[in-house]
Design a protein around this motif. Structure first.
Motif, PDB file in Angstrom:
ATOM      1  N   ILE A 130      -2.209  -0.579  -7.866  1.00 50.76           N
ATOM      2  CA  ILE A 130      -2.498   0.581  -7.003  1.00 50.76           C
ATOM      3  C   ILE A 130      -2.088   1.869  -7.701  1.00 50.76           C
ATOM      4  N   VAL A 131      -0.866   1.853  -8.259  1.00 46.67           N
ATOM      5  CA  VAL A 131      -0.351   3.070  -8.910  1.00 46.67           C
ATOM      6  C   VAL A 131      -1.264   3.482 -10.063  1.00 46.67           C
ATOM      7  N   TYR A 174      -7.624   9.477  -1.449  1.00 52.03           N
ATOM      8  CA  TYR A 174      -7.274   8.390  -2.363  1.00 52.03           C
ATOM      9  C   TYR A 174      -6.704   7.164  -1.655  1.00 52.03           C
ATOM     10  N   LEU A 175      -6.572   7.214  -0.332  1.00 53.66           N
ATOM     11  CA  LEU A 175      -6.165   6.006   0.391  1.00 53.66           C
ATOM     12  C   LEU A 175      -7.257   4.937   0.278  1.00 53.66           C
ATOM     13  N   ILE A 195      -4.766   4.980  -8.989  1.00 50.25           N
ATOM     14  CA  ILE A 195      -5.008   6.317  -8.403  1.00 50.25           C
ATOM     15  C   ILE A 195      -4.183   7.438  -9.023  1.00 50.25           C
ATOM     16  N   THR A 196      -3.090   7.115  -9.728  1.00 51.71           N
ATOM     17  CA  THR A 196      -2.208   8.187 -10.210  1.00 51.71           C
ATOM     18  C   THR A 196      -2.937   9.193 -11.101  1.00 51.71           C
ATOM     19  N   ALA A 244      -6.962   3.121  -2.907  1.00 49.87           N
ATOM     20  CA  ALA A 244      -5.712   2.360  -2.848  1.00 49.87           C
ATOM     21  C   ALA A 244      -5.923   1.046  -2.103  1.00 49.87           C
ATOM     22  N   TRP A 245      -6.648   1.109  -0.991  1.00 50.97           N
ATOM     23  CA  TRP A 245      -6.979  -0.120  -0.252  1.00 50.97           C
ATOM     24  C   TRP A 245      -7.787  -1.056  -1.142  1.00 50.97           C
ATOM     25  N   GLY A 280       2.913   1.735  -3.199  1.00 53.26           N
ATOM     26  CA  GLY A 280       2.000   2.123  -4.281  1.00 53.26           C
ATOM     27  C   GLY A 280       1.573   3.572  -4.159  1.00 53.26           C
ATOM     28  N   VAL A 281       1.124   3.956  -2.967  1.00 58.26           N
ATOM     29  CA  VAL A 281       0.644   5.328  -2.768  1.00 58.26           C
ATOM     30  C   VAL A 281       1.789   6.327  -2.915  1.00 58.26           C
ATOM     31  N   LEU A 289       0.832  -1.205   0.000  1.00 57.04           N
ATOM     32  CA  LEU A 289       0.000   0.000   0.000  1.00 57.04           C
ATOM     33  C   LEU A 289       0.870   1.260   0.000  1.00 57.04           C
ATOM     34  N   ALA A 320       2.557   6.719  -6.621  1.00 58.86           N
ATOM     35  CA  ALA A 320       1.468   7.486  -7.228  1.00 58.86           C
ATOM     36  C   ALA A 320       1.563   8.958  -6.833  1.00 58.86           C
TER      37      ALA A 320
END
Ligand SMILES: Nc1ncnc2c1ncn2[C@@H]1O[C@H](COP(=O)(O)OP(=O)(O)OP(=O)(O)O)[C@@H](O)[C@H]1O
Ligand SMILES: [Mg+2]
Lengths: 304, 315
Positions: free
Chosen positions: B187-188, B244-245, B191-192, B248-249, B128-129, B125, B132
């Protein structure tokens, strides 16, 4: 018009037009300003006062004609012309002190930056003292009142010692007392620095009180082009002398007479005077008409 | 304890009148109390109600109590019918499972599964975050500042951000493998683009006057970016990460559910095979707690480092 004469003027416009697409905002402006003049600018809402200011600032380019600042063409805002807006002049993330100081940091070279941090700080403090806010140096803009914010904004512009200080309705959101206070303040600054000031306002009293020269823009005039929506021109231009007036002058009949005259000439949609009849008594004012315009204008005058 | 001194009353007026007086008094007190209650109730349900600190806490607890109560009620009911019910486990059943999961070392892998899963999920997580965030920060800022970057990339970003990331999950897994790379990429990619778009809008929302002002103070393009735009976008950016968390989850859980060897979501989906609700529910609770904590930390950072932003927003 000789080149030498033009160079004596801080602002020089000849046949200048500004249009957004088909919408002509400023129509054929002839305008020059001598150094050290306090020009106050009035006119109906939407007549293009802020547009004129943006052109002088270099934020936008005029569409046609000539426009010279200090004898030069300009393309971008730079340090020679300072600005105070009604809002958003201050950076919300910086303290009052940092807001005043930031111009010094921007213009310092890397080496200077290491050495002159202290001198910049002292200089910023000097200007903060000047605007009477030395105790609020550490406050962020949102912690200051509207009047205090404008004081900081003026200090922020002054520290760069600009040739021209431009102000777009700077006191528009202030109460009458604070407003008068800041009017006196800007007059002091003007007297001390001898800067050229270009001051846009909606308040005719303020304009006549502050200005050494009052310029009224208006789209309400006739130049014979019937049915055509034309842009604004300078419809009156008064010389009020460079000596600073006392607040007592606001009570005199001549003062209110002039206000009424400007209101009539510039703000009344029904009053469509001919281009030939404009009340331009300031020695710097001039107007060049094309032959066609002149001829049509003469006709209009006769028919009136 | 008596309200009236009977003797006194008797002396002045006859018995009947005294009773009438008494009734009137009770009546008026009753009406008064009722109307007060009625007014309180009316204010409570109106939009003028301004809850006190205590009232706020009490009100906030209500939904949680309702949820817990409902659960316990139905759980008990099912256990009355079938003491070995697995669908709605009792607290003690969950406790047993959690104890095994959290305390004991797995014999096959010789690891503490709880710690292993938590670290694996958190690592995915956060990496990834972070990726992003950095990408969208650079991309979004340049789009907000430079017209050529905006013209080049905005249509692309708008288009790509509409693609549902889960729809291209198979492509990612085929192309990048099902190992860490594939999961983090999901994940990337998820949300990116959205973050980039929001950052560009945040930059554009900075009043034009600020840039003009900076130019009149002699700022170079670079100085405008890092002294004016960046510090003003930063608090919005932190708020964005908070928002955006959640997606991501979502992408992490999707990735772990489909192909993984460890991770909290992997454990949940493994437990599902055995209908092991006693473990699933506590893990969901654990994930929620982690999310809550992250949200809290970001909010504190905002309060602490960007006080001006919070103050202006709260008016
Ligand atoms: N970027 C722009 N694009 C198109 N039209 C514009 C733009 N900026 C200004 N205008 C138009 O130019 C005209 C003059 O606007 P400007 O803001 O200069 O008026 P103003 O005299 O300052 O008015 P106010 O007193 O209300 O501030 C308006 O009709 C406005 O619609
Ligand atoms: Mg304006």
């Amino acid at each position: 018009m000789s080149a030498a004469r033009e160079e004596n003027h801080v602002i020089y416009c000849l046949d200048m037009v500004k249009a957004y697409g088909a919408n002509v905002v400023l129509d054929d402006i002839d305008f020059k300003v001598s150094r050290g003049e306090f020009v106050t600018v009035v006119g109906p809402s939407g007549c293009g006062k802020s547009t004129m200011l943006r052109l002088i600032l270099g934020q936008e380019r005029h569409t046609s004609g000539t426009m010279l600042i200090d004898g030069r063409e300009i393309y971008h805002p730079d340090v020679t012309r300072g600005i105070v807006f009604q809002r958003y002049s201050l950076f919300p993330h910086l303290t009052a002190m940092e807001n005043v100081m930031i111009g010094k940091l921007f213009t310092a070279t890397c080496l200077e930056l290491l050495g002159s941090m202290e001198t910049s700080r002292d200089e910023a403090m000097y200007y903060l003292k000047k605007v009477g806010l030395e105790d609020d140096a550490k406050k962020k803009p949102h912690q200051l009142s509207g009047g205090q914010q404008q004081r900081v904004a003026i200090a922020q512009a002054l520290i760069m010692k600009p040739e021209i200080l431009m102000m777009d309705e700077p006191y528009g959101a202030l109460d009458p007392y604070t407003r008068e206070d800041l009017q006196m303040f800007i007059l002091e600054v003007w007297e001390e620095t001898g800067m050229t000031i270009f001051f846009v306002t909606h308040d005719l009293e303020e304009a006549v009180f502050l200005g050494s020269r009052v310029v009224a823009f208006s789209q309400y005039y006739s130049d014979g082009r019937h049915g055509l929506k034309h842009g604004a021109r300078i419809v009156s231009d008064y010389d009020l002398g460079r000596s600073i007036k006392s607040t007592e002058v606001k009570k005199s009949p001549a003062f209110s007479d002039l206000i009424h005259r400007i209101r009539h000439e510039s703000f009344e949609p029904k009053f469509c005077q001919s281009v030939k009849a404009f009340n331009q008594t300031h020695p710097d004012s001039f107007m060049t008409l094309t032959e066609e315009q002149g001829a049509v204008a003469a006709e209009v005058v006769e028919s009136i | 304890m008596r309200f009236f001194d009977n003797k006194n009353v008797n002396q002045q007026m006859p018995q009947k009148e005294a009773q009438m007086q008494m009734l009137k008094w009770i009546w008026s007190v009753g009406v008064n109390v009722l109307s007060r209650i009625w007014n309180t109730v009316k204010t409570f349900f109106s939009l003028h109600y301004c809850p006190s600190r205590v009232a706020k806490v009490l009100l906030a607890i209500v939904p949680f109590v309702l949820l817990l109560g409902t659960y316990i009620h139905f759980s008990n009911k099912r256990h009355e019918e079938n003491p070995r019910d697995k669908i709605l486990p009792t607290i003690s059943q969950m406790y047993e499972q959690v104890k095994i999961y959290v305390v004991e070392t797995d014999k096959r892998t010789d690891k503490n599964l709880f710690v292993d899963d938590t670290l694996a999920s958190l690592k995915r997580l956060l990496i990834g975050v972070s990726i992003a965030s950095v990408l969208s920060l650079i991309w979004g800022l340049s789009m907000g500042i430079y017209p050529w970057v905006r013209s080049t990339w905005m249509p692309f970003v708008t288009f790509v951000s509409i693609i549902p990331p889960l729809a291209i999950l198979p492509i990612i897994f085929i192309g990048l493998g099902v190992e860490e790379l594939g999961k983090i990429s999901l994940i990337v990619l998820g949300i990116t683009f959205l973050m980039t778009r929001d950052l560009k809008i945040a930059v554009e929302n900075i009043p034009r006057e600020q840039i003009v002002k900076a130019l009149t103070l002699g700022a170079s393009s670079w100085a405008i970016v890092y002294r004016i735009i960046f510090p003003q976008v930063m608090p919005r950016f932190i708020e964005m990460i908070r928002v955006y968390l959640s997606p991501a989850w979502l992408f992490l859980i999707a990735a772990e559910a489909i192909a993984s060897k460890n991770g909290l979501a992997y454990r949940i989906f493994l437990s599902r095979r055995y209908l092991n609700m006693s473990l699933i529910i506590p893990i969901v609770f654990w994930i929620t707690s982690i999310g809550f904590l992250m949200n809290f930390i970001l909010k504190k950072i905002l309060d602490w480092k960007y006080r001006w932003y919070v103050d202006i927003k709260n008016g």
